[in-house]
Motif scaffolding. Structure first.
Motif, short mmCIF file in Angstrom:
data_model
loop_
_atom_site.label_atom_id
_atom_site.label_comp_id
_atom_site.label_asym_id
_atom_site.label_seq_id
_atom_site.Cartn_x
_atom_site.Cartn_y
_atom_site.Cartn_z
N ILE A 248 0.87 -1.17 0.00
CA ILE A 248 0.00 0.00 0.00
C ILE A 248 0.91 1.22 0.00
O ILE A 248 1.62 1.47 0.97
CB ILE A 248 -0.93 -0.01 1.22
CG1 ILE A 248 -1.78 -1.29 1.22
CG2 ILE A 248 -1.82 1.24 1.23
CD1 ILE A 248 -2.72 -1.42 2.38
N PRO A 280 -7.16 -2.24 4.87
CA PRO A 280 -6.34 -1.62 3.81
C PRO A 280 -6.54 -0.11 3.72
O PRO A 280 -5.58 0.64 3.50
CB PRO A 280 -6.83 -2.33 2.53
CG PRO A 280 -7.38 -3.62 3.01
CD PRO A 280 -8.00 -3.33 4.34
N ARG A 284 -3.68 2.81 4.34
CA ARG A 284 -3.43 3.88 3.37
C ARG A 284 -3.50 5.25 4.05
O ARG A 284 -2.66 6.11 3.84
CB ARG A 284 -4.44 3.81 2.22
CG ARG A 284 -4.20 4.87 1.14
CD ARG A 284 -5.12 4.66 -0.05
NE ARG A 284 -4.80 5.59 -1.12
CZ ARG A 284 -5.47 6.70 -1.41
NH1 ARG A 284 -6.54 7.02 -0.67
NH2 ARG A 284 -5.12 7.47 -2.40
N GLY A 320 -2.11 4.10 -3.94
CA GLY A 320 -2.50 3.49 -2.68
C GLY A 320 -3.84 2.81 -2.71
O GLY A 320 -4.30 2.32 -1.69
N ARG A 321 -4.48 2.74 -3.86
CA ARG A 321 -5.77 2.07 -3.91
C ARG A 321 -5.58 0.57 -4.13
O ARG A 321 -4.66 0.15 -4.83
CB ARG A 321 -6.62 2.61 -5.08
CG ARG A 321 -6.94 4.10 -4.95
CD ARG A 321 -7.95 4.32 -3.85
NE ARG A 321 -8.39 5.70 -3.85
CZ ARG A 321 -9.17 6.21 -2.92
NH1 ARG A 321 -9.59 5.47 -1.91
NH2 ARG A 321 -9.54 7.46 -2.96
N LEU A 322 -6.46 -0.23 -3.56
CA LEU A 322 -6.41 -1.68 -3.76
C LEU A 322 -7.45 -2.10 -4.77
O LEU A 322 -8.47 -1.48 -4.89
CB LEU A 322 -6.67 -2.39 -2.43
CG LEU A 322 -5.64 -2.12 -1.33
CD1 LEU A 322 -5.99 -2.95 -0.11
CD2 LEU A 322 -4.24 -2.43 -1.78
#
Length: 322
Positions: A248, A280, A284, A320-322
């Motif tokens: 992340i 998550p 972040r 930083g996005r999943l």
């Protein structure tokens, strides 16, 4: 055993130390027998205070369970706690001063610590029995508190006594390699989220590199728990039970002082989890908070919720996005 009630909102229950930080900005650590002049310095409440302030700035209610003393350093600690808005459980110790830490921050922004222990190292089981737990609380344990014999004797049993649905976050601290093995293992077995930096992960995992370390560390904590390996400007590696580890990212900043970055990360991580954020997303947000913190000089530089929100809004959607 701590009493359990049912509130609407949980709190960060901090099990760690508040001491005084004597912070000095220098060009480089002098050689043995040498000397150097600091070009800036400050005297402030620090240690676990920084984690709790980070959480409070991001909207969390905070309970401080640790001990503190009476004297020159104790006065600084008491004044900071009185102004903080925290729920302070202990009355303090009358005949022992609080400890202090000399933090040397060099031109690379790296920090080196030397700590003198005081009343914060005298926490007892009776002290912890004063803590009233709530159903949605998150307990945050600092490894610094486990380095002192009295604290180390009291904390593992208290953690084992709290209700099983209360989440425990452990930041083992740079002292991880020096902690008593039995104490460390008992606390790890009650840990739901282990958050540590890359150096600490390598030490605790027996020298493994980051991705292998997360697998090893996942086996050392509570079943179903998660491991966060903080890695500076590279962000953090998150490993959850039954899933592959993911990176992340953080945001790019110009760092001027890395002191307090881990504290900002831990406090904001917990504050986000208390609001119901998925892990998550909480990592972040904590990455962004830690990045913003290192752009300021001082140990307690975690940003406010508004500042973190603005940084998240300005970042590319893919970052930083999943």
């Amino acid at each position: 055993m701590s009493e359990l009630s049912m509130p609407d909102r949980g709190r960060l229950v901090y099990v760690g130390n508040v001491i005084v930080d004597l912070v000095m900005q220098i060009d480089a650590i002098p050689e043995p027998g040498g000397d150097t002049l600091a070009h800036a310095s400050m005297h402030t409440a620090g240690g676990g205070f920084n984690t709790m302030i980070a959480a409070a700035r991001d909207g969390a209610d905070v309970v401080f369970t640790g001990q503190y003393g009476t004297g020159p350093f104790g006065s600084t600690v008491r004044a900071a706690l009185a102004d903080s808005g925290f729920d302070v459980v202990q009355a303090g110790i009358a005949d022992v001063d609080s400890g202090y830490c000399v933090a040397l921050v060099d031109a690379s922004t790296e920090r080196t610590f030397v700590t003198s222990v005081g009343a914060e190292g005298m926490l007892t089981a009776d002290d912890l029995a004063r803590v009233t737990m709530r159903a949605n609380d998150i307990v945050f344990v600092s490894g610094y508190s486990l380095a002192h014999p009295s604290n180390a004797a009291a904390i593992p049993g208290w953690l084992e006594s709290i209700p099983g649905n209360v989440r425990v976050v452990l930041d083992p601290s740079p002292l991880i390699g020096e902690l008593d093995a039995d104490v460390r293992e008992r606390v790890l077995r009650r840990t739901d989220i282990l958050t540590l930096n890359a150096r600490e992960a390598q030490i605790l995992s027996g020298g493994r590199e980051k991705s292998a370390a997360t697998e090893r560390l996942s086996s050392m904590i509570r079943v179903g728990g998660s491991v966060i390996v903080r890695d500076g400007e590279r962000g953090a590696l998150l490993a959850r039970a039954g899933t592959a580890a993911v990176t992340i990212p953080a945001i790019e900043v110009t760092a001027v002082d890395s002191n307090g970055a881990g504290d900002a990360h831990g406090g904001v991580l917990t504050a986000a989890l208390l609001r119901g954020a998925a892990l998550p997303d909480a990592v972040r947000r904590a990455n962004f908070a830690a990045a913003l913190a290192v752009t300021q000089v001082g140990p307690s530089t975690s940003p406010t919720a508004t500042q973190i929100d603005a940084a998240l809004a300005d970042a590319p959607r893919s970052q930083g996005r999943l």
